[in-house]
Design a protein around this motif. Structure first.
Motif, short mmCIF file in Angstrom:
data_model
loop_
_atom_site.label_atom_id
_atom_site.label_comp_id
_atom_site.label_asym_id
_atom_site.label_seq_id
_atom_site.Cartn_x
_atom_site.Cartn_y
_atom_site.Cartn_z
N SER A 12 17.17 -69.49 -14.79
CA SER A 12 16.78 -70.48 -13.58
C SER A 12 18.13 -71.30 -13.20
CB SER A 12 15.74 -71.34 -14.33
OG SER A 12 16.41 -72.48 -15.28
N GLN A 13 19.11 -71.53 -13.92
CA GLN A 13 20.23 -72.30 -13.59
C GLN A 13 21.34 -71.47 -12.64
OE1 GLN A 13 20.53 -75.61 -14.23
NE2 GLN A 13 18.81 -75.19 -14.73
N LEU A 14 20.91 -69.96 -12.33
CA LEU A 14 21.87 -69.08 -11.67
C LEU A 14 21.38 -69.41 -10.06
CD1 LEU A 14 21.66 -66.06 -13.85
CD2 LEU A 14 23.74 -67.67 -13.65
N PRO A 15 22.26 -68.90 -9.27
CA PRO A 15 22.14 -68.99 -7.71
C PRO A 15 20.87 -67.86 -7.58
CG PRO A 15 24.42 -68.51 -8.44
CD PRO A 15 23.65 -68.33 -9.54
N GLN A 16 20.03 -68.29 -6.33
CA GLN A 16 18.95 -67.53 -6.14
C GLN A 16 19.25 -66.13 -6.02
OE1 GLN A 16 15.99 -69.04 -5.98
NE2 GLN A 16 14.94 -66.98 -5.68
N SER A 17 20.34 -65.87 -5.42
CA SER A 17 20.66 -64.44 -5.08
C SER A 17 20.89 -63.63 -6.34
CB SER A 17 22.06 -64.27 -4.26
OG SER A 17 23.11 -64.93 -5.05
N LEU A 18 21.42 -64.15 -7.43
CA LEU A 18 21.49 -63.68 -8.84
C LEU A 18 20.24 -63.44 -9.46
CD1 LEU A 18 23.64 -62.34 -10.42
CD2 LEU A 18 24.43 -64.63 -11.26
N GLN A 19 19.57 -64.66 -9.27
CA GLN A 19 17.92 -64.56 -9.87
C GLN A 19 17.10 -63.36 -9.26
OE1 GLN A 19 15.85 -68.23 -9.87
NE2 GLN A 19 17.64 -69.40 -10.24
N LEU A 20 17.47 -63.25 -7.91
CA LEU A 20 16.66 -61.81 -7.56
C LEU A 20 17.02 -60.54 -7.97
CD1 LEU A 20 16.48 -63.03 -3.44
CD2 LEU A 20 14.56 -62.64 -4.92
N LEU A 21 18.33 -60.35 -8.16
CA LEU A 21 18.82 -59.29 -8.74
C LEU A 21 18.38 -59.30 -10.32
CD1 LEU A 21 22.79 -58.70 -7.73
CD2 LEU A 21 20.99 -57.32 -7.32
N ILE A 22 18.52 -60.06 -10.86
CA ILE A 22 17.89 -60.01 -12.16
C ILE A 22 16.55 -59.66 -12.37
CG2 ILE A 22 17.51 -61.44 -14.62
CD1 ILE A 22 20.01 -63.07 -13.85
N GLN A 67 13.81 -49.34 -4.35
CA GLN A 67 12.66 -49.81 -3.98
C GLN A 67 12.73 -51.42 -3.55
OE1 GLN A 67 10.55 -49.50 -7.88
NE2 GLN A 67 9.93 -47.37 -7.38
N ARG A 68 13.24 -52.30 -3.89
CA ARG A 68 13.65 -53.49 -3.42
C ARG A 68 14.54 -53.93 -2.02
NH1 ARG A 68 13.32 -58.69 -6.15
NH2 ARG A 68 11.70 -57.95 -7.54
N PHE A 69 15.71 -53.07 -2.03
CA PHE A 69 16.45 -53.33 -0.98
C PHE A 69 16.90 -52.31 -0.13
CE2 PHE A 69 17.33 -56.24 -4.81
CZ PHE A 69 17.33 -57.44 -4.02
N ALA A 70 16.00 -51.32 0.12
CA ALA A 70 16.70 -50.08 0.52
C ALA A 70 16.98 -50.23 2.05
CB ALA A 70 15.49 -49.05 0.68
N GLY A 71 18.08 -49.90 2.60
CA GLY A 71 18.47 -49.95 3.62
C GLY A 71 19.35 -51.44 4.34
N ALA A 72 19.30 -52.27 3.01
CA ALA A 72 19.91 -53.77 3.26
C ALA A 72 21.20 -53.65 2.56
CB ALA A 72 19.01 -54.64 3.01
N ALA A 73 21.95 -54.56 3.05
CA ALA A 73 23.46 -54.98 2.34
C ALA A 73 23.23 -56.15 1.63
CB ALA A 73 24.58 -55.29 3.41
N VAL A 74 23.38 -55.97 0.28
CA VAL A 74 22.88 -57.17 -0.58
C VAL A 74 24.25 -57.80 -1.14
CG1 VAL A 74 21.97 -57.47 -2.88
CG2 VAL A 74 20.87 -55.73 -1.50
N GLU A 75 24.38 -59.16 -0.90
CA GLU A 75 25.44 -59.76 -1.39
C GLU A 75 25.48 -59.92 -2.80
OE1 GLU A 75 28.99 -61.51 -0.75
OE2 GLU A 75 27.95 -61.06 0.95
#
Length: 123
Positions: A12-22, A67-75
């Motif tokens: 919960s203390q990590l950045p949102q983008s990292l939380q999404l990856l986790i 499944q989650r990010f197909a076709g997108a560039a993920v930072e």
């Protein structure tokens, strides 16, 4: 970094983008991705056979990413977020054992103010 160390991470203390990856692939594989590609956008293709990622990460991890990010560039965030949180936990533990701010600042290469801020945040 081993699995037991990663279990100490407060997601919960990590950045949102990292939380999404986790949330998508778990903390171990998210850490692995940050080590491989941290700080760079990574394109997630729609098909596993169209990426070099298939050689670098487990098939189930790649499948979940597709499944989650197909076709997108993920930072992909840098792994610094993991290291910083663990360092701050260590500083708090050593502070609880009686080490002074000056000792901690010298040991970790931080200013007295940074040590004070870490001690306040973690308390």
């Amino acid at each position: 970094m081993d699995v037991n160390t990663l279990k100490r991470i407060d997601i919960s203390q990590l950045p949102q983008s990292l939380q999404l990856l986790i949330d998508c692939i778990g903390v171990e594989q998210a850490y692995r991705l940050t080590c491989l590609f941290g700080g760079c956008p990574k394109y997630i293709p729609k098909h596993a056979e169209r990426t070099r990622l298939a050689q670098l990460i487990p098939a189930d991890t790649l499948k979940a990413l597709i499944q989650r990010f197909a076709g997108a560039a993920v930072e992909i965030p840098k792994p610094d977020h993991f290291f910083r949180q663990l360092r701050n936990q260590q500083i708090q533990e050593e502070s609880d054992l009686g080490l002074s701010r000056t000792e901690l600042a010298k040991k970790y290469g931080l200013s007295l103010r940074q040590i004070g801020n870490i001690r306040r945040l973690e308390a």
